[in-house]
Write an enzyme that holds these catalytic residues in place. Structure first.
Site, PDB file in Angstrom:
ATOM      1  NE  ARG A  32       0.105  -4.338   4.100  1.00 32.04           N
ATOM      2  CZ  ARG A  32       1.300  -4.649   4.628  1.00 32.04           C
ATOM      3  NH1 ARG A  32       2.377  -4.147   4.111  1.00 32.04           N
ATOM      4  NH2 ARG A  32       1.358  -5.422   5.681  1.00 32.04           N
ATOM      5  CB  CYS A  68       3.158   0.029   2.735  1.00 31.32           C
ATOM      6  SG  CYS A  68       2.504  -1.510   2.189  1.00 31.32           S
ATOM      7  CE  LYS A  95       8.647  -9.056   8.447  1.00 32.97           C
ATOM      8  NZ  LYS A  95       7.360  -8.340   8.428  1.00 32.97           N
ATOM      9  CG  ASN A  96       5.232 -11.150   9.638  1.00 31.80           C
ATOM     10  OD1 ASN A  96       5.873 -10.106   9.837  1.00 31.80           O
ATOM     11  ND2 ASN A  96       4.876 -11.552   8.439  1.00 31.80           N
ATOM     12  CB  VAL A 146      -5.871   0.261  10.028  1.00 29.30           C
ATOM     13  CG1 VAL A 146      -4.418  -0.107   9.831  1.00 29.30           C
ATOM     14  CG2 VAL A 146      -6.066   1.784  10.035  1.00 29.30           C
ATOM     15  NE  ARG A 179      -0.750  -3.230   7.178  1.00 27.11           N
ATOM     16  CZ  ARG A 179      -1.924  -2.609   7.201  1.00 27.11           C
ATOM     17  NH1 ARG A 179      -1.976  -1.339   6.954  1.00 27.11           N
ATOM     18  NH2 ARG A 179      -3.013  -3.273   7.501  1.00 27.11           N
ATOM     19  CB  ILE A 221      -3.078 -11.331  -0.169  1.00 29.12           C
ATOM     20  CG1 ILE A 221      -3.289 -12.829   0.011  1.00 29.12           C
ATOM     21  CG2 ILE A 221      -3.156 -10.584   1.166  1.00 29.12           C
ATOM     22  CD1 ILE A 221      -4.586 -13.210   0.702  1.00 29.12           C
ATOM     23  NE  ARG A 239      10.317  -2.648   6.961  1.00 30.48           N
ATOM     24  CZ  ARG A 239       9.065  -2.409   6.594  1.00 30.48           C
ATOM     25  NH1 ARG A 239       8.812  -1.786   5.465  1.00 30.48           N
ATOM     26  NH2 ARG A 239       8.046  -2.799   7.344  1.00 30.48           N
ATOM     27  CD  GLN A 293     -12.584  -5.004   7.634  1.00 33.19           C
ATOM     28  OE1 GLN A 293     -13.265  -5.810   8.269  1.00 33.19           O
ATOM     29  NE2 GLN A 293     -13.106  -4.107   6.815  1.00 33.19           N
ATOM     30  CG  ASP A 316       4.380 -12.431   3.667  1.00 36.76           C
ATOM     31  OD1 ASP A 316       4.268 -12.451   4.903  1.00 36.76           O
ATOM     32  OD2 ASP A 316       3.838 -11.566   2.949  1.00 36.76           O
TER      33      ASP A 316
END
Ligand code: EPZ
Length: 425
Positions: free
Chosen positions: A123, A118, A22-23, A125, A94, A334, A404, A127, A312
């Site tokens: 989380r 989320c 997925k990522n 953005v 996201r 994290i 998802r 950066q 994860d």
């Protein structure tokens, strides 16, 4: 809302195939914006998030088509593109922020909704904005949208040296996709090293990009004037693979996880071996053998950036720890709120105390089935693993979270002998 009904106590045996990551697929779908030529992706997983990203690209004007063979999908961004990512689509995912880099690189402007919070943390953005600004973009936040354009006098992005405050996976991906068409050299100093980054880089290189150092913490990109089409196969999903390894470890059994790459899961595999699970590399996969959690020793672990223990996989390994022998400390470094599976595991009889970033888990002899609620993607996988070992029936609600990020999880588990079925709402 669909639910999963699981009757625990069955071992898992046989072979299961992991889908494309997925990522990796999500940034690679966005990379199709970088060229007017046709791009074909293979091994694209059938996931809700991929469907959402495909819908977002379609909204912008990218032509997309699926192909018969498993996971084939083709894209064309040759036509007029509206560089906009509306809130209705972004709020559900996201990763939509990943269109920002490619849109700025190719079209010089974009209007992308801020992702909003989320479940697992704020989380932000910031950066992403910092790095793209360094590359010559001007990004204002207006009415919940990032409105990005090139700084006055610029006709394209310029290469820059970018050192983010922390390692960011999608930040690294956004910068790579912006830099491949920028003028000059871009250096990413503390780049993410997750395997999905080199996979995206390999796709961009096939399209004509000039990238070195991908997979290390320092990536150097020489911008080019244009990119051409390519055909790229999405790398196997290491988190899906790790999820199956933890499921077999907990339930007991002997399974080959096909297409999984053991070199992408070293931190998790080491912890499983320390726990007493037999994990071996086989041609094109990983074999996992376990006598069940009662024969395993609970393991302390802390999540860190790759190649450390992946965040994860935290929820899934915690599920294993809840029924393994002994106590363990699980530290999440994290995200600030990635323990929402704990309360649900406790409903199944787990013994867990949270103290800030640390969860203290005391292994129990048995979990007892109950109705539980998924709260985020990996939490839902954790509850499925717990349900596989719990006595009696476990009903996992809100499994749209699972859908998802997992391609037909219950079908794959049933193929290994699990007693699991989807209950349509
Ligand atoms: C990616 O998310 C993954 N998603 C996540 O997987 C994964 O958990 C995460 O990386 C960490 O490995 C995708 O690749 C689509 P980050 P990402 O930017 O890129 C902070 C799953 O389950 N940060 O690496 O959004 C952030 O808050 C999902 O598949 C900022 O503060 O994560 C976090 O604490 C969940 N500002 C840390 O950095 C920024 O601008 C790491 O986040 C960016 C990040």
């Amino acid at each position: 809302m669909d639910k999963l009904l699981i009757r625990g106590g069955r071992q898992l045996n046989g072979t299961v195939t992991v889908s494309g990551a997925k990522n990796a697929a999500l940034p690679e779908l966005c990379a199709t914006l970088l060229t007017p030529e046709p791009v074909k992706l293979l091994n694209v997983p059938r996931l809700q998030d991929v469907a959402t990203m495909r819908k977002l690209l379609g909204h912008m004007g990218v032509q997309t088509q699926t192909h018969g063979e498993r996971g084939g999908m083709s894209f064309s961004a040759a036509g007029p593109i509206t560089p906009e990512a509306p809130y209705e689509l972004v709020k559900t995912m996201r990763a939509s922020v990943l269109v920002l880099g490619p849109l700025l690189a190719r079209f010089g402007h974009a209007r992308v909704s801020l992702p909003g919070g989320c479940a697992i943390g704020s989380r932000p953005v910031d950066q992403h904005i910092k790095g793209l600004t360094a590359m010559g973009a001007e990004i204002a936040v207006e009415h919940g949208y990032m409105v990005a354009k090139l700084a006055a006098g610029r006709t394209r992005l310029k290469g820059a040296r970018i050192a983010t405050d922390m390692v960011t996976v999608t930040g690294t991906e956004n910068f790579m996709m912006a830099a491949v068409l920028a003028e000059g050299e871009t250096i990413l100093e503390n780049a993410a090293q997750e395997p999905e980054i080199p996979d995206l880089a390999e796709m961009l290189i096939q399209m004509g990009a000039r990238i070195e150092g991908h997979g290390t913490s320092r990536i150097v990109i020489q911008g080019v004037d244009a990119l051409h089409g390519c055909t790229h196969r999405v790398v196997a999903d290491r988190i899906e693979a790790g999820t199956f390894l933890c499921a077999v470890a907990a339930a007991g059994g002997d399974v080959v996880v096909q297409h999984a790459r053991i070199e992408h899961l070293e931190a998790v595999v080491e912890k499983l071996r320390d726990a007493g699970v037999t994990v071996t590399k086989v041609p094109d996969g990983i074999r996992v053998q376990s006598g069940g959690a009662a024969q395993l020793k609970a393991q302390h672990f802390r999540t860190t950036e790759y190649p450390g223990f992946p965040t994860d996989m935290q929820a899934q390994f915690m599920a294993l720890n809840t029924v393994a022998k002994g106590s363990s400390l699980v530290t999440e470094t994290i995200f600030e709120n990635r323990f929402m599976h704990v309360n649900e595991l406790v409903r199944l009889g787990a013994n867990i105390q949270i103290d800030g970033k640390v969860a203290m888990v005391e292994g129990v002899r048995v979990l007892s089935g109950a109705t539980v609620m998924a709260t985020d993607m990996r939490a839902s996988a954790s509850l499925v693993i717990a349900g596989l070992v719990a006595e009696g029936e476990t009903l996992v609600d809100r499994i749209y979270h699972l859908d998802r990020g997992y391609d037909q999880m219950e079908t794959k588990l049933r193929g290994l002998g699990a007693d699991i079925e989807r209950v349509k709402s």
